[in-house]
Write an enzyme that holds these catalytic residues in place. Structure first.
Site, mmCIF file in Angstrom:
data_model
loop_
_atom_site.group_PDB
_atom_site.id
_atom_site.type_symbol
_atom_site.label_atom_id
_atom_site.label_comp_id
_atom_site.label_asym_id
_atom_site.label_seq_id
_atom_site.Cartn_x
_atom_site.Cartn_y
_atom_site.Cartn_z
ATOM 1 N N TYR A 176 41.670 42.644 40.872
ATOM 2 C CA TYR A 176 42.330 43.886 41.301
ATOM 3 C C TYR A 176 41.943 44.216 42.746
ATOM 4 O O TYR A 176 42.799 44.486 43.592
ATOM 5 C CB TYR A 176 41.927 45.013 40.347
ATOM 6 C CG TYR A 176 42.487 46.364 40.690
ATOM 7 C CD1 TYR A 176 43.793 46.703 40.362
ATOM 8 C CD2 TYR A 176 41.702 47.321 41.347
ATOM 9 C CE1 TYR A 176 44.303 47.956 40.678
ATOM 10 C CE2 TYR A 176 42.207 48.566 41.660
ATOM 11 C CZ TYR A 176 43.506 48.884 41.321
ATOM 12 O OH TYR A 176 44.011 50.122 41.642
ATOM 13 N N SER A 235 43.678 50.600 47.346
ATOM 14 C CA SER A 235 42.655 51.238 46.508
ATOM 15 C C SER A 235 41.332 51.104 47.250
ATOM 16 O O SER A 235 41.157 50.174 48.052
ATOM 17 C CB SER A 235 42.571 50.492 45.176
ATOM 18 O OG SER A 235 41.361 50.805 44.518
#
Ligand SMILES: NC(=O)c1ccc[n+]([C@@H]2O[C@H](COP(=O)([O-])OP(=O)(O)OC[C@H]3O[C@@H](n4cnc5c(N)ncnc54)[C@H](O)[C@@H]3O)[C@@H](O)[C@H]2O)c1
Length: 280
Positions: free
Chosen positions: A160, A147
């Site tokens: 995350y 990501s």
């Protein structure tokens, strides 16, 4: 020509969003699929759609946070299709909200641990099960999911972002350790991808603000990731391994002041036009 014809592929997290688009595209390109997700009903629905379009797929329930569940997924893949050529580690616990996966000072440690266990450890465990299967077939392709959060700091989602950074380096380690066996390992780092889950979030003003930081004319779609995935999964990418492929509309490829500069230039141009009008 189908680009992954008769290749056996697992896509995790394939019941929705990016994973569903990737599974559908691999099936279109001729792969024999296992559509795996924590949400079995969702996976079964995707399999129904794939079959309706002429593809071949089975559904499986998997919790990538549990090693025994990952083992069961690989057993089912072997029983169904007899091997494995492509593993797309797409599943992630994306629902851990920014209020609990917060700034480092405030992050709930249990959420931190769950994020690492599910997203990072789960990607490692699934890759580890895939390696001997791919080796026995002379090679294969693992595509992990990172990501933009792995590559820049932000106010929240610390766990995350850190787990995704770990996935990027896991990708390089697998590539280094198994390249000579014909096994390639790459990661896709999606930017802002509008999925059914994030659609409402990016509607309106927030979406416009986000778009102003992109070098493209729209935000990303799950299909944009599927295009990159098929390339990395196919033999066209035989010389590509250990890479992180950002599919993000250039979000992380410009100076941080890019959007501000565009706004300032257009404000300057408007004020110069007003001055010129006044002088005329
Ligand atoms: N959408 C974005 O903007 C974006 C941006 C960057 C990275 N990503 C990454 O792309 C991937 C897919 O994201 P998405 O937006 O499609 O998410 P999503 O939440 O729509 O889909 C994730 C899927 O994973 C499944 N899942 C969750 N926990 C699981 C578990 N323990 N075991 C198995 N399956 C599980 C969910 O049921 C769901 O179907 C994720 O790895 C995410 O981190 C997404």
């Amino acid at each position: 020509m189908q680009r992954v014809k008769d290749k056996i592929a697992i896509v995790t997290g394939a019941a929705s969003g990016i994973g569903a688009a990737c599974a559908a595209r691999l099936a279109q390109e001729g792969a024999l699929l296992v559509v795996a997700d924590l949400n079995l009903e969702g996976a079964q629905e995707q399999v129904r759609r794939i079959k309706e379009s002429g593809g071949q797929a089975v559904a499986a329930r998997v919790d990538i946070g549990e090693e025994s569940s990952i083992d069961a997924l690989f057993d089912l893949t072997l029983e169904t299709w007899g091997g494995l050529d492509i593993l797309h580690n797409n599943a992630a616990a994306t629902s851990l909200s920014s209020t609990v996966d917060a700034a480092v000072e405030a992050v709930d440690v249990a959420v931190w641990d769950d994020t690492m266990r599910i997203n990072l450890r789960g990607t490692m465990l699934a890759s580890r099960r895939a390696l001997p299967l791919m080796r026995s077939r002379g090679g294969g392709s693992i595509i992990n999911t990172s990501s933009g959060s792995a590559q820049a700091g932000a106010l929240g989602y610390s766990a995350y972002g850190v787990c995704k950074a770990g996935i990027e380096n896991l990708t390089r380690y697998i590539a280094a350790q198994h390249g000579k066996e014909g096994i390639r390992c790459n990661a896709i780092a999606p930017g802002l991808i509008v999925t059914p889950v994030t659609q409402a979030y990016y509607a309106g003003e927030l979406g416009e603000m986000m778009l102003s930081h992109h070098l493209t004319r729209r935000l990303g779609l799950p299909e944009d990731i599927a295009h990159a995935l098929v390339y990395l999964a196919s033999d066209e990418a035989v010389f590509v391994t250990g890479q992180v492929f950002n599919v993000d509309g250039g979000l992380l490829s410009h100076q941080p002041y890019y959007a501000d500069e565009i706004r300032a230039r257009s404000a300057n141009a408007a004020s110069a036009a007003n001055v010129a009008k006044g002088a005329a």
